[in-house]
Each structure stands twice: as C-alpha cells, then as structure tokens.
Design an enzyme around this catalytic site. Structure first.
Site, short mmCIF file in Angstrom:
data_model
loop_
_atom_site.label_atom_id
_atom_site.label_comp_id
_atom_site.label_asym_id
_atom_site.label_seq_id
_atom_site.Cartn_x
_atom_site.Cartn_y
_atom_site.Cartn_z
N GLY A 77 0.77 -1.16 -0.08
CA GLY A 77 0.08 0.10 -0.19
C GLY A 77 0.82 1.38 -0.16
O GLY A 77 1.98 1.16 0.63
N GLN A 132 3.36 9.63 1.29
CA GLN A 132 4.41 9.00 1.37
C GLN A 132 5.46 9.47 0.26
O GLN A 132 6.80 9.19 0.41
CB GLN A 132 4.34 7.63 1.28
CG GLN A 132 3.63 7.10 2.81
CD GLN A 132 3.48 5.70 2.73
OE1 GLN A 132 2.50 5.04 2.11
NE2 GLN A 132 4.31 4.99 3.29
N CYS A 152 5.95 -0.58 7.13
CA CYS A 152 5.29 0.95 6.29
C CYS A 152 6.60 1.00 5.66
O CYS A 152 7.94 1.12 6.31
CB CYS A 152 5.01 1.78 7.39
SG CYS A 152 4.49 3.53 6.65
N LEU A 153 6.60 1.41 4.39
CA LEU A 153 7.85 1.82 3.73
C LEU A 153 8.51 3.20 4.32
O LEU A 153 9.51 3.57 4.16
CB LEU A 153 7.52 1.99 2.20
CG LEU A 153 7.06 0.91 1.33
CD1 LEU A 153 6.55 1.06 0.13
CD2 LEU A 153 7.92 -0.11 1.49
N HIS A 167 -4.54 1.81 7.58
CA HIS A 167 -3.15 2.17 7.53
C HIS A 167 -2.98 3.49 6.59
O HIS A 167 -2.31 4.65 7.20
CB HIS A 167 -2.28 1.03 7.25
CG HIS A 167 -0.79 1.29 7.31
ND1 HIS A 167 0.08 0.80 8.10
CD2 HIS A 167 -0.09 2.14 6.56
CE1 HIS A 167 1.29 1.14 7.74
NE2 HIS A 167 1.18 1.98 6.90
N GLU A 168 -3.43 3.29 5.41
CA GLU A 168 -3.33 4.19 4.25
C GLU A 168 -4.01 5.28 4.70
O GLU A 168 -3.57 6.52 4.44
CB GLU A 168 -3.41 3.59 2.91
CG GLU A 168 -2.67 2.33 2.41
CD GLU A 168 -1.30 2.45 2.71
OE1 GLU A 168 -0.90 3.46 2.63
OE2 GLU A 168 -0.44 1.27 2.93
N HIS A 194 -2.39 7.66 6.95
CA HIS A 194 -1.36 8.32 6.33
C HIS A 194 -1.71 9.68 5.96
O HIS A 194 -1.04 10.95 6.07
CB HIS A 194 -0.60 7.82 5.08
CG HIS A 194 0.39 6.75 5.48
ND1 HIS A 194 1.63 7.41 6.27
CD2 HIS A 194 0.54 5.50 5.16
CE1 HIS A 194 2.37 6.21 6.32
NE2 HIS A 194 1.85 4.94 5.73
ZN ZN Z 1 2.52 3.30 5.89
#
Ligand code: ZN
Length: 157
Positions: free
Chosen positions: A46, A51, A88-89, A130-131, A134
């Site tokens: 995701g 991000q 998470c990236l 989660h997304e 963000h």
């Molecule tokens: Zn993330």
C-alpha cells in the site's frame, strides 16, 4: 511513469493532513501511475500520496493481486477488531502489532471521479486503515503495541 522517493520517518510532511482531490485530470493519473511504480519497486502492499510528498488524498493498495486506487477515501462503516503485524515503507526496520477493525466499508472515487464503495475484511480493512491514517498525518507507530521501543530508538517525530 516514474518512481518517486518515499519519505522516511522524521520528515515533517508525513505529519500533515492531505487535501481532497478536486481535479480528476492527467496530473492525478500521473501521480497514480508513479505511486504504483514506487510501491512495486519497494515491495509495498500500500502507498499513500503523502508518502511521496504529495499532500493529496490518494491511496493505492495491492492485496494479493487485487489492485485498488482510492481517491478521497473515507471509512463509512467498521466492525469487529483484529490485531496483526504491520510495517510501512516510511518506517524502515520495524514492524509491530496494531489493532484495527476486522471489517470496513470504504467510500472513495476512482481516477475518473466516479464513486466507488468497497467492503472488505482482514487485510483489506487493515491496509485501508493504515493508508487512510497516512492522509491524516498518522503513522502506525503512533498506535502500535510496542511503539515505546521504536520511540526510544528513533525518537518521537
Ligand atoms: Zn505506511
């Protein structure tokens, strides 16, 4: 199409609230295509536009072959609870347990501006939460089980 740089923990743009998309135009398509390249290049499941430093309400997810593009996503219903490991990236070298709803319904638009509504459970629910977090400047380490360990090591940013 091109890869974009993924912002890492500590970058203050990750803490900003993203603005809704109002123009469903070529720029949006380019952003979505770049996000897709960026997510796959980093083996993510995701990615939120936040991000890659674009403060717009855009999310993509690939959950075992099902690909989703969610513009201006909102969770309009949720039920139950699950606690699973997340990573998470933007938060390298860490993964931790997070409580999320077991099932959610997401209302959003697609890249052309058409309304979509998706109900999903388990990984869909977890990834969508989660997304969307963000987009509101929230990282999973703000709410994960062993977050204190992370903050002790990297600071609270
Ligand atoms: Zn993330």
């Amino acid at each position: 199409m091109a890869k974009r740089k993924v912002l890492k923990y500590g970058d203050e743009r990750l803490r900003k609230v993203a603005k809704p998309v109002t123009e469903f135009d070529e720029d949006l398509c380019e952003l979505l295509d770049d996000m897709r390249d960026t997510m796959y290049a980093n083996d993510g499941m995701g990615l939120a536009a936040t991000q890659v430093g674009v403060l717009r309400r855009v999310v993509i997810m690939d959950l075992g072959g099902s690909f989703f593009e969610l513009i201006n996503p909102e969770i309009i219903a949720s039920e139950g609870e699950q606690e699973e490991e997340e990573g998470c990236l933007s938060v390298p070298n860490f993964s931790d347990l997070v409580k999320r709803p077991e099932k959610v319904t997401v209302k959003a638009k697609d890249r052309y501006g058409y309304d979509i509504e998706i109900t999903g459970e388990k990984i869909f629910a977890r990834c969508a939460c989660h997304e969307i977090d963000h987009l509101n400047g929230i990282l999973y380490v703000d709410k994960s089980k062993n977050r204190q360990k992370y903050f002790e090591k990297y600071g609270k940013k």
